[in-house]
Design an enzyme around this catalytic site. Structure first.
Site, PDB file in Angstrom:
ATOM      1  N   LEU A   9       0.890  -1.150   0.000  1.00 29.42           N
ATOM      2  CA  LEU A   9       0.000   0.000   0.000  1.00 29.42           C
ATOM      3  C   LEU A   9       0.930   1.202   0.000  1.00 29.42           C
ATOM      4  O   LEU A   9       1.827   1.297   0.850  1.00 29.42           O
ATOM      5  CB  LEU A   9      -0.911  -0.030   1.235  1.00 29.42           C
ATOM      6  CG  LEU A   9      -2.126   0.889   1.251  1.00 29.42           C
ATOM      7  CD1 LEU A   9      -3.020   0.659   0.038  1.00 29.42           C
ATOM      8  CD2 LEU A   9      -2.941   0.660   2.513  1.00 29.42           C
ATOM      9  N   ASP A  10       0.752   2.099  -0.948  1.00 31.09           N
ATOM     10  CA  ASP A  10       1.669   3.225  -1.112  1.00 31.09           C
ATOM     11  C   ASP A  10       1.847   4.020   0.174  1.00 31.09           C
ATOM     12  O   ASP A  10       0.949   4.094   1.009  1.00 31.09           O
ATOM     13  CB  ASP A  10       1.164   4.183  -2.198  1.00 31.09           C
ATOM     14  CG  ASP A  10       1.130   3.558  -3.571  1.00 31.09           C
ATOM     15  OD1 ASP A  10       1.951   2.658  -3.830  1.00 31.09           O
ATOM     16  OD2 ASP A  10       0.286   3.972  -4.372  1.00 31.09           O
ATOM     17  N   TYR A  11       2.985   4.662   0.279  1.00 35.58           N
ATOM     18  CA  TYR A  11       3.336   5.515   1.413  1.00 35.58           C
ATOM     19  C   TYR A  11       2.259   6.549   1.690  1.00 35.58           C
ATOM     20  O   TYR A  11       1.913   6.830   2.832  1.00 35.58           O
ATOM     21  CB  TYR A  11       4.679   6.192   1.088  1.00 35.58           C
ATOM     22  CG  TYR A  11       5.218   7.151   2.112  1.00 35.58           C
ATOM     23  CD1 TYR A  11       5.681   6.695   3.346  1.00 35.58           C
ATOM     24  CD2 TYR A  11       5.317   8.514   1.830  1.00 35.58           C
ATOM     25  CE1 TYR A  11       6.204   7.573   4.274  1.00 35.58           C
ATOM     26  CE2 TYR A  11       5.840   9.390   2.748  1.00 35.58           C
ATOM     27  CZ  TYR A  11       6.287   8.919   3.971  1.00 35.58           C
ATOM     28  OH  TYR A  11       6.805   9.790   4.894  1.00 35.58           O
ATOM     29  N   ASP A  12       1.676   7.104   0.622  1.00 39.18           N
ATOM     30  CA  ASP A  12       0.677   8.158   0.782  1.00 39.18           C
ATOM     31  C   ASP A  12      -0.756   7.642   0.651  1.00 39.18           C
ATOM     32  O   ASP A  12      -1.687   8.418   0.463  1.00 39.18           O
ATOM     33  CB  ASP A  12       0.935   9.316  -0.174  1.00 39.18           C
ATOM     34  CG  ASP A  12       1.094   8.884  -1.617  1.00 39.18           C
ATOM     35  OD1 ASP A  12       1.045   7.667  -1.900  1.00 39.18           O
ATOM     36  OD2 ASP A  12       1.267   9.753  -2.477  1.00 39.18           O
ATOM     37  N   SER A  13      -0.948   6.334   0.780  1.00 38.31           N
ATOM     38  CA  SER A  13      -2.280   5.732   0.820  1.00 38.31           C
ATOM     39  C   SER A  13      -2.526   5.198   2.222  1.00 38.31           C
ATOM     40  O   SER A  13      -1.593   4.977   2.988  1.00 38.31           O
ATOM     41  CB  SER A  13      -2.398   4.598  -0.198  1.00 38.31           C
ATOM     42  OG  SER A  13      -2.241   5.111  -1.505  1.00 38.31           O
TER      43      SER A  13
END
Length: 186
Positions: free
Chosen positions: A43-47
């Site tokens: 899961l992306d850093y900014d998600s």
């Protein structure tokens, strides 16, 4: 063991930060997760939202391999107001630089009741925003963000709420729950 974790915004999906970005970023190590588990997917850093962790390699493979078709559900706040043409484009598959996506389930969604994000999404009076529910079976790098951008709806906030039958439920950011202790999730 299978753990459901609500990954907060700006937390890496790994236990150490070996990146060249300067000061160490927050990682999974700071949340008291059981020893020997690792993320089943990314899961992306900014998600934000549901991240599954396990100590079982076969289970991790089953959860992440596209051939097993685990449906991932996202609530996506986008800039703009989606029209039927944009939703249809998401449903039919979007052409990205690395090739077309598979068709997605996409629908408009009333603003969900979520925890506040820190820092908050930038609010602009002159630019409308809306929420979508997008469900995909693929897992390309930043795929949902690239799909919404390709149809003219840049992503402002992205929260994963389900992976296959596993739901985020009432977990708040940074909280986790052992799903393997619950017979419904075995």
């Amino acid at each position: 063991m299978l753990i459901a974790f609500n990954k907060p915004f700006r937390v890496l999906c790994q236990f150490t930060d070996s990146g060249p970005e300067g000061p160490a970023r927050e990682t999974l190590a700071g949340f008291g997760l059981p020893a020997a588990v690792y993320p089943a997917g990314r899961l992306d850093y900014d998600s934000e939202g549901l991240l599954l962790l396990t100590d079982d390699g076969r289970l991790a493979h089953r959860l992440t391999d596209p051939r097993h078709k685990a449906l991932k559900t996202y609530w996506v706040q986008v800039e703009g107001t989606p029209d039927e043409q944009q939703l249809a484009a998401l449903r039919n598959g979007v052409e990205l630089k690395d090739g077309p996506t598979l068709p997605a389930h996409a629908r408009s969604l009333p603003a969900p009741l979520l925890w506040p994000r820190d820092p908050p999404v930038r609010f602009r009076k002159t630019v409308a925003d809306a929420w979508l529910e997008i469900r995909i079976r693929e897992g390309r790098n930043r795929q949902v963000r690239r799909m919404t951008a390709a149809v003219g709806l840049p992503t402002l906030r992205l929260v994963r709420v389900a992976v296959g039958p596993h739901q985020l439920g009432a977990l708040m950011p940074g909280q986790w729950h052992d799903l393997s202790a619950d017979p419904r999730h075995s």
